[in-house]
Each structure stands twice: as structure tokens, then as C-alpha cells.
Design a protein around this motif. Sequence first.
Motif, PDB file in Angstrom:
ATOM      1  N   GLU A 195      -4.674   3.644 -12.189  1.00 19.30           N
ATOM      2  CA  GLU A 195      -4.324   2.123 -12.017  1.00 19.30           C
ATOM      3  C   GLU A 195      -3.762   1.798 -10.664  1.00 19.30           C
ATOM      4  OE1 GLU A 195      -0.959  -0.722 -14.227  1.00 19.30           O
ATOM      5  OE2 GLU A 195      -1.476   1.009 -15.144  1.00 19.30           O
ATOM      6  N   ALA A 196      -2.810   2.812 -10.252  1.00 21.67           N
ATOM      7  CA  ALA A 196      -2.455   2.497  -8.890  1.00 21.67           C
ATOM      8  C   ALA A 196      -3.155   2.650  -7.833  1.00 21.67           C
ATOM      9  CB  ALA A 196      -1.232   3.547  -8.508  1.00 21.67           C
ATOM     10  N   LEU A 197      -4.170   3.615  -7.955  1.00 18.44           N
ATOM     11  CA  LEU A 197      -5.215   3.546  -6.827  1.00 18.44           C
ATOM     12  C   LEU A 197      -6.267   2.429  -7.006  1.00 18.44           C
ATOM     13  CD1 LEU A 197      -7.048   5.140  -4.776  1.00 18.44           C
ATOM     14  CD2 LEU A 197      -7.992   6.528  -6.837  1.00 18.44           C
ATOM     15  N   GLY A 198      -6.723   2.106  -8.109  1.00 15.56           N
ATOM     16  CA  GLY A 198      -7.562   0.910  -8.224  1.00 15.56           C
ATOM     17  C   GLY A 198      -6.732  -0.568  -7.468  1.00 15.56           C
ATOM     18  N   GLN A 199      -5.269  -0.640  -7.769  1.00 14.44           N
ATOM     19  CA  GLN A 199      -4.793  -1.805  -7.250  1.00 14.44           C
ATOM     20  C   GLN A 199      -4.656  -1.579  -5.611  1.00 14.44           C
ATOM     21  OE1 GLN A 199      -1.005  -1.473  -9.407  1.00 14.44           O
ATOM     22  NE2 GLN A 199      -1.772  -2.462 -11.044  1.00 14.44           N
ATOM     23  N   ALA A 200      -4.464  -0.407  -5.392  1.00 18.49           N
ATOM     24  CA  ALA A 200      -4.309  -0.007  -3.642  1.00 18.49           C
ATOM     25  C   ALA A 200      -5.630  -0.262  -3.082  1.00 18.49           C
ATOM     26  CB  ALA A 200      -3.880   1.377  -3.429  1.00 18.49           C
ATOM     27  N   LEU A 201      -6.905   0.208  -3.567  1.00 17.60           N
ATOM     28  CA  LEU A 201      -8.101  -0.209  -2.984  1.00 17.60           C
ATOM     29  C   LEU A 201      -8.441  -1.755  -2.986  1.00 17.60           C
ATOM     30  CD1 LEU A 201     -10.198   2.789  -4.313  1.00 17.60           C
ATOM     31  CD2 LEU A 201      -9.084   2.607  -2.396  1.00 17.60           C
ATOM     32  N   HIS A 202      -7.965  -2.394  -3.970  1.00 18.40           N
ATOM     33  CA  HIS A 202      -8.252  -3.966  -3.941  1.00 18.40           C
ATOM     34  C   HIS A 202      -7.887  -4.467  -2.571  1.00 18.40           C
ATOM     35  CE1 HIS A 202      -8.858  -7.721  -5.980  1.00 18.40           C
ATOM     36  NE2 HIS A 202      -8.119  -8.366  -5.133  1.00 18.40           N
ATOM     37  N   GLY A 259     -14.665  -3.467  15.796  1.00 24.39           N
ATOM     38  CA  GLY A 259     -15.718  -2.433  14.799  1.00 24.39           C
ATOM     39  C   GLY A 259     -15.057  -1.548  14.159  1.00 24.39           C
ATOM     40  N   GLY A 260     -15.590  -0.799  13.324  1.00 21.18           N
ATOM     41  CA  GLY A 260     -15.031   0.263  12.422  1.00 21.18           C
ATOM     42  C   GLY A 260     -13.983  -0.196  11.676  1.00 21.18           C
ATOM     43  N   ILE A 261     -13.127   0.573  11.387  1.00 23.99           N
ATOM     44  CA  ILE A 261     -12.007   0.417  10.146  1.00 23.99           C
ATOM     45  C   ILE A 261     -10.758   0.570  11.160  1.00 23.99           C
ATOM     46  CG2 ILE A 261     -13.460   1.163   8.346  1.00 23.99           C
ATOM     47  CD1 ILE A 261     -11.732   3.748   8.315  1.00 23.99           C
ATOM     48  N   TYR A 262      -9.679   0.083  10.498  1.00 21.38           N
ATOM     49  CA  TYR A 262      -8.343   0.170  10.916  1.00 21.38           C
ATOM     50  C   TYR A 262      -7.680   1.502  10.344  1.00 21.38           C
ATOM     51  CZ  TYR A 262      -3.109  -0.843  11.709  1.00 21.38           C
ATOM     52  OH  TYR A 262      -2.048  -0.843  11.971  1.00 21.38           O
ATOM     53  N   GLU A 263      -7.596   2.587  11.361  1.00 21.59           N
ATOM     54  CA  GLU A 263      -7.191   3.697  10.760  1.00 21.59           C
ATOM     55  C   GLU A 263      -5.809   3.638  10.113  1.00 21.59           C
ATOM     56  OE1 GLU A 263      -9.149   6.360  10.863  1.00 21.59           O
ATOM     57  OE2 GLU A 263     -10.815   5.479  12.128  1.00 21.59           O
ATOM     58  N   ASP A 264      -4.913   2.759  10.524  1.00 21.13           N
ATOM     59  CA  ASP A 264      -3.533   3.000  10.080  1.00 21.13           C
ATOM     60  C   ASP A 264      -3.216   2.045   8.735  1.00 21.13           C
ATOM     61  OD1 ASP A 264      -2.572   4.807  11.825  1.00 21.13           O
ATOM     62  OD2 ASP A 264      -2.260   3.359  13.410  1.00 21.13           O
ATOM     63  N   LEU A 265      -4.298   1.696   8.129  1.00 23.23           N
ATOM     64  CA  LEU A 265      -4.065   0.911   7.075  1.00 23.23           C
ATOM     65  C   LEU A 265      -3.472   1.773   5.883  1.00 23.23           C
ATOM     66  CD1 LEU A 265      -4.584  -2.229   6.245  1.00 23.23           C
ATOM     67  CD2 LEU A 265      -6.769  -1.383   5.071  1.00 23.23           C
ATOM     68  N   GLY A 266      -2.352   1.328   5.410  1.00 19.18           N
ATOM     69  CA  GLY A 266      -1.599   2.036   4.494  1.00 19.18           C
ATOM     70  C   GLY A 266      -0.920   3.114   4.939  1.00 19.18           C
ATOM     71  N   ARG A 267      -0.844   3.165   6.343  1.00 22.51           N
ATOM     72  CA  ARG A 267       0.218   3.944   7.020  1.00 22.51           C
ATOM     73  C   ARG A 267       1.463   3.295   7.562  1.00 22.51           C
ATOM     74  NH1 ARG A 267      -4.249   7.606  10.141  1.00 22.51           N
ATOM     75  NH2 ARG A 267      -4.494   9.256   8.590  1.00 22.51           N
ATOM     76  N   ALA A 268       2.072   3.785   8.538  1.00 21.72           N
ATOM     77  CA  ALA A 268       3.305   3.036   9.229  1.00 21.72           C
ATOM     78  C   ALA A 268       2.871   2.383  10.187  1.00 21.72           C
ATOM     79  CB  ALA A 268       4.078   3.988   9.802  1.00 21.72           C
ATOM     80  N   LEU A 316       0.934  -1.190  -0.023  1.00 26.65           N
ATOM     81  CA  LEU A 316      -0.025   0.085  -0.187  1.00 26.65           C
ATOM     82  C   LEU A 316       1.047   1.228  -0.266  1.00 26.65           C
ATOM     83  CD1 LEU A 316      -3.067  -0.846   2.420  1.00 26.65           C
ATOM     84  CD2 LEU A 316      -3.213  -0.502   0.005  1.00 26.65           C
ATOM     85  N   GLY A 317       2.150   1.205   0.681  1.00 20.93           N
ATOM     86  CA  GLY A 317       2.949   2.311   0.714  1.00 20.93           C
ATOM     87  C   GLY A 317       3.461   2.606  -0.377  1.00 20.93           C
ATOM     88  N   GLN A 318       3.775   1.623  -1.278  1.00 21.61           N
ATOM     89  CA  GLN A 318       4.361   1.766  -2.649  1.00 21.61           C
ATOM     90  C   GLN A 318       3.400   2.146  -3.622  1.00 21.61           C
ATOM     91  OE1 GLN A 318       5.580  -2.475  -3.254  1.00 21.61           O
ATOM     92  NE2 GLN A 318       7.859  -2.000  -2.442  1.00 21.61           N
ATOM     93  N   GLN A 319       2.023   1.661  -3.502  1.00 22.14           N
ATOM     94  CA  GLN A 319       0.929   2.058  -4.441  1.00 22.14           C
ATOM     95  C   GLN A 319       0.624   3.645  -4.091  1.00 22.14           C
ATOM     96  OE1 GLN A 319      -0.019   0.713  -6.960  1.00 22.14           O
ATOM     97  NE2 GLN A 319       0.455  -1.351  -6.449  1.00 22.14           N
TER      98      GLN A 319
END
Length: 816
Positions: free
Chosen positions: A151-158, A174-183, A130-133
Motif C-alpha cells: 500500500e505504501a509503495l503504491g502511494q509513493a509511486l503515484h 532530460g532523464g530523471i531526477y535522481e534525488d526524488l525521494g532522497r534529501a 516520499l520519505g514518510q512512505q
Amino acid sequence: MQFSESVSESDHLKSMKTRIKATIAFAILSVSPLAISLIFTQQADAFEPWRSGKSQFPVGKGEARPDDASHQSITEDAVKAFARDSLSCPPSEAAIQEIVTANGFTDLWEVLSSSAHFDCEDFSGGQKRLGQQIVAIIDSLNKGKISKAREALGQALHAVQDFYSHSNWVETRGGIYEDLGRAGRLTVASGPTCLACPSASGCENNLILPAQWTSGYFSAFVFTGCKKPAAKCSHGGSLDRTAKDSPKGGINKDTSNSPHGALHHSAAAAAVLASKRFLTNLQTDHHVTVEQLKKLLCGPTLAISIDTTASMRPIIEEVKNSAIRIVNNRLGTDEEPAEYVLAPFNGPEVPDPIVTSDPNIFKRAISGLSASGGGDSPEPAMTAAFKAVSAATSSGDLFLFTDDNAKDASRETAVRDLAANKKIRVFPSVFPNDPKSGRHTRSAAAATVAHRVDPSYQEVAEGTAGQVFSLDASEAGQIMTLLNDVSRSNAVNLLSIQDTLGPTPSVYHVPIDNTLSAVTFSTSGDTSVTLTRPDGSVVQAGDPDVTIVSLSSVHLFSIGSPPTGFWRISVSGSGAFSITVTGEATLDVKSFDFVQDLTAQAHEPGLFPIDGFPVALQTNIVSGELTDAFDFAQFEFRSPAGGILQVLDLQRGTGTANTVFVGSVIPPSTPFLVYATGRTAAGVRFQRLLPGTITPQSVTIAAPAPADLVPGTLTTYTFRVHNLGSADRFNFTAFDDKGFLAGITPASFWLSYDETKEVTVTLRTPRGAVIGTSDTLTVNVTSNRGGDRGSRPREDLFNTRNFAVVVSDVARPDAL
């Protein structure tokens, strides 16, 4: 992935127009009872890529239900919500489709990548990916490469969306993981995570709780994928080989009938919110501007190619000014382009086009053009057009201006195929020279119309739903009005006619429905035109809400607030002519694709678009979708002259797939266009048209997956050519926009009926190739029976060739 539009935050716009090459549905009906059985009894291996239309059939274990969600519906919901709340602009259907396509094809091109799907407890790999995307999205936006950013956004959202279906997050938090795609890090559970499923009918209680973070192990093929450790969870599903190893079962929530299907909609809701949050984080964490995000999500492509040879000197200033007025006229509107491409040509060499997302840079580049040189008439118009289309983001318009024929007409098929593949309409405007005086005159324009413009211009326009205009030099200043009315990217298409006039007028009736707020009728050719309203009154200049433009070979009628009913357009004259009818409306054909079942090769089951044209006179699977606001609809194949060839018997989905139509068809052996007709929600007759001509073939090309190109090395692609027609000798040609093509083996070969030949195409990437750029390779196979195009009936040109397109990125060796 298979998520539903009925989850929270999904009540968004149902939207707009036209598609990119992405299949939007699963099969309701396939090509045989066996194929139906295979498609509808497979268990899903992950969230399915496209919206499902399989509700008419008995639901098998793992099968998506009508209200289940998909990567497509999640992505559409999240993008529309983000654009509405943060950008105040409606996202373009083309942008959504391009993002959805990249998302869905992740299941095919990265089937064995655990990080692309958060499989096999690969949370660190998923976060790194995700960081690379994110880096790729930002870098592409900064360089004005909107298509690469999508293209990169679509691959990241997958990956973002798969996290909630493949891990135990929904079961434990519950809810979402706030740090997905972060450190942030997710600590993988060190001990056992799963028990065997309690029964064959359910796995709801197989997780060992409390646990740290885990995701299911997945392996689709022998000796590939992840090896499941003892006491770890499987992904589950009929294609997951680990599901049969102890502990048996799985934990995915891909559909309502998946092992943890009871939580499917909870995972779907989280995935929508997380996808929207990912877009928000691009702003807050990475300082992507609102203007950049609007380019990413809300704008089309505008490409302009201008002949700058000396013979254009009398009109080039008018052409440049008109091009700049087209840009200015669209600034600050929903039509404002996300990307601008300028491809001037003079010859003999055609430079690489200028690509930018900045309208001021684009306008300065146009202003800097001047007419000089040349003298080797005709001009390399097709090479310039190919480079422009190669550089352009999918979906948009290419306006080509010239005063001469194309000396590289042999490349017309490459331009037409690539433009049709990328949903780019081509509009050539030709200002013909008088052959005696060398001047641009009305008589020269009339002669060109009477004897047809260069066939390469005519065919590339017809094949891409564009239109050719042959104009007098004095009319160059009116190009903006003409092209602005016929080429709006948010327009819907109602009628397209390409034919030759006979002794009596050609008459067409076009239903105008209640969802249309404006309509434009355009004709090109040596014609006189009469347009009649449903009440029998003739449209005339000076009528309320009417604008009429009449040029040497063009008649344009723009009608505001048109009355509903059948309008009548009558065309008389001589020679070839074309008609296009477009409008502004909420109801449109969203997509129509010929598809194939690649479930055995993909991470998730589904139908994916074929390469090139469909096979003539043989059973094909098709998938079509409309926007909402209709009561009844059917699809038809019509000839370019407007005659109905087939009325398709497709089945309509239910639930969230009630706008989807899927079934099997046998295409004719002649070119056709796809129409949708029916009744709007108000019961009024409607008609819509999918842009572009489809040309069924008797030969197919299967393209390989794209590979990265490393500077200073050779890259070999293998294409599979399959002959389904008479035995013949075939020629294989290729053309790429960067000039990397190094060889084709074999370039000519004999194929009997049902025989296949592998052809290798080699690209030599120069040491100085710029990292991050792309090379667009278009290949074409043609039978010797094709012969000289000038000696054959026009309809035969389409029966013995096919094409495929591969786009490769230039990358560093350490990126492989």
C-alpha cells in the motif's frame, strides 16, 4: 494518470493471474447517453489511474488516446522490469494489483493533497511525503506486514509518477531526477512561470523559460485546494478551477491531449524509469534485502487455521505435518508465500493470529500446537477464519482444519464477504466425529457428505472459489497432496460447479486450450467420477502424465500436457457436490469489476470499484481484462450449477487497452460466476473463470474513507444504506477483528424504495493499541425479509443484504 505501455522500457511480461479490488479500465460505454457524454468529454486533471479503453469514441480535449499510459501501466512496467532485472522472479499479479490499487486510489483519498501529486509547487511537501512512505515500506517489511508495504509503495509511486506530468522537469531537463525521494531539494521559481495559453487548442509555449522548478496549481472545488499566485502555472483541465484564472491554461502532460500533451510519452518514459529507480533505491539507500523485495513483489499469502480442541488429538499431528509439508513444498518456487498467517482456535476466546514472512517461524508455530481443552462443541471456526482473513494480505488461500461444526455460523457472511473482497479462497477440511463414539471414522465422513457439511463451511467455500473436503481421519496425511494441487496461487480457473446430484449423472464439457501446460480436475462429495479425453479415452491410473487421488469424498485428477479439445467429466452419486477445474497457463482473466464514476470526487477522472455487491436487475457498469494471447473473447454470467444466465455485450479497447472490455450490464437477481470464453491466438477454444460467486442485491452500502485510529479515542464512521427494493425493515450489523467496535446507530430502521439511511459505527481504540496495527471492520445490512436462513430458499439469501469493508490503521496523534 494516463501513461502508455508503448514507452521505453515497457516491453515486459504480460502476465499472470487474478486481481485485487482495482478497476483496470475506463468506460467505453456507460449507463446512458448522458453518462457517456460526461465520461468522454471530460478533460483529464492528472495522469489517469487505470488503463483506458475509450478509444472507440471521439477524442475530446484532455481525453486519453488508445496508446496513452496510466498509473497502472507505468506501475506494471516498472515492477515487472525491476523484478526481472533485480530479483529474477516473475512478480505476482496479486502483488501488482495491490500496488496499482493503492496508487490509483491516491486520486480519490488524497484528492486535495498537493504533496501526493507534486501540485502547487509543493516540492518540499512531496519529498517529505516520499520519505514518510519509504519509512512505512521498510517498517512494514521488517514487521512482515506485506500488504501495508505494498500500500505504501503504491502511494509513493503515484507521487513519483505525477512529478513528471505535473512539473516542468520534462520541458527543461532530460532523464530523471535522481534525488526524488532522497534529501535533494528543488528550488521553486520565485517569479512568474507561465503565460496564458496561445490558443484554446494548445498550451505548448506557455512556460516562461529559463525558469527554476514549478508545477501546476490545482483546485477541484470551491474554497479548497491551492490558490494560484499571479503569473503562476495552472495544472489545467476541466476539473481544475485555477485553469480559468489568468494566466489561463495549464502544463500537465497526463494524456496526449492535455495542455502539454505533446510531451505525454516523454513524461511516461521518465515515470517508468523513475518508478524502477525508486525500487532500486530501496536496496541501495535503505538496505532492503532481495528476500524482502521478493516478498513485496513476488509472493502470495498462505493462511492456516487449525482446530486445537481435544477431539482433534487423534489427527492433529498429521494435520500439522501436512501443513508444514505444504510450506516446504512451496519454498524456492514461484509459489513461495510472501506472508504466512496461523490462526489456531480452541475457544471460547480466539487469539490474534500469528503473522510472519519467515517460513521457519511459521513452521515452529505450527509444530508448537497441541490438542487440548474444548468440550463446548461446536467450535469458533468462523471467528478464527475472520481473524485469519483480516490479517492476511490480499490474494491467497486459507486452509481451515476442524472436526466439528462452527458454533459462530452467524459470522459466516462476514468471513465470506471479507475473503471475497480480498480475493482469498477458503478451503475447509472437515474430519467429522462419529456422534456415538466420538471417533473420526470413514462412516462419519460419508454421513457428513451425504447430509452436507455445516452450511457455513459450504457457503464460505463457494463464495470464495474454494472447496470443502470431508475426510476420514486416516486421510489426514494426504491433505498436502490434495490442497497443493487444488490451490496453487498461480493457477488459472476453468470451471466451478456447486450443485446437487439427481438420478442421472451430471456431465460437463471443459475446453482445454493450447496455452495450458497442466490441468487438475477435483470433485468433492459422495460421488463417482469418470473423466474422458477429447479422443474418447477414459483417464485411468497409470496413464502417462496422470496422477489420481481418491479419498472418501474427493476425487482428484492431475493431467500433464493435456491434449487440446473438449474434456468430459461425468459425476454420479447423491447429495451435494462440487467440481473445480484449474490449470497452469499464460492466458487468464486478469480482472472483472463492477465500477462507478467518481470523477467529481477524485483528483483524476476514472471509474472506481463499488462497495460490496452490485445492484440486481438495474444497469451497472463493468470493466474486465484478460491477459494477452487471445484472438476473441466474451464474458458470461453463469449460475453456480453451470447454466449460462447472460452473455455480456461489452466493447473491447484498442491500442494498449486491447485486452480491456467495458460496458453496461443488468445483473440477474440470483448468484452468478463470471466466465470468459473465446479463442486463443492459435484459434483454439478457451474458457476461464473469475474465482468467487457474485451475489446481486437490492440494497447498497456506501463506505466512508478510512481514518486513522488514535489510542484512547473514539472514531465514528458514517455508512449510507440505499434501498432499491421493496420497502422493508433492515438490520445493520458490524464485526471487527480487533474488538474495537463500540456501537451502531441505528442498528435497525425502515427504508422505503429509493430511500437512504445514514448509519454511524463507532470504534473505541484502547489506550494500549499498538501503533501501526490495523483494524478490519466489516459491516452488513440485511432486510427483515431475510428471516431464518434455514426456512428460506437458498437463492433468496442473496437478495436482501450487502456489505462493506473498512481497514483503519492505529496511529499516533501527531501522525494525523
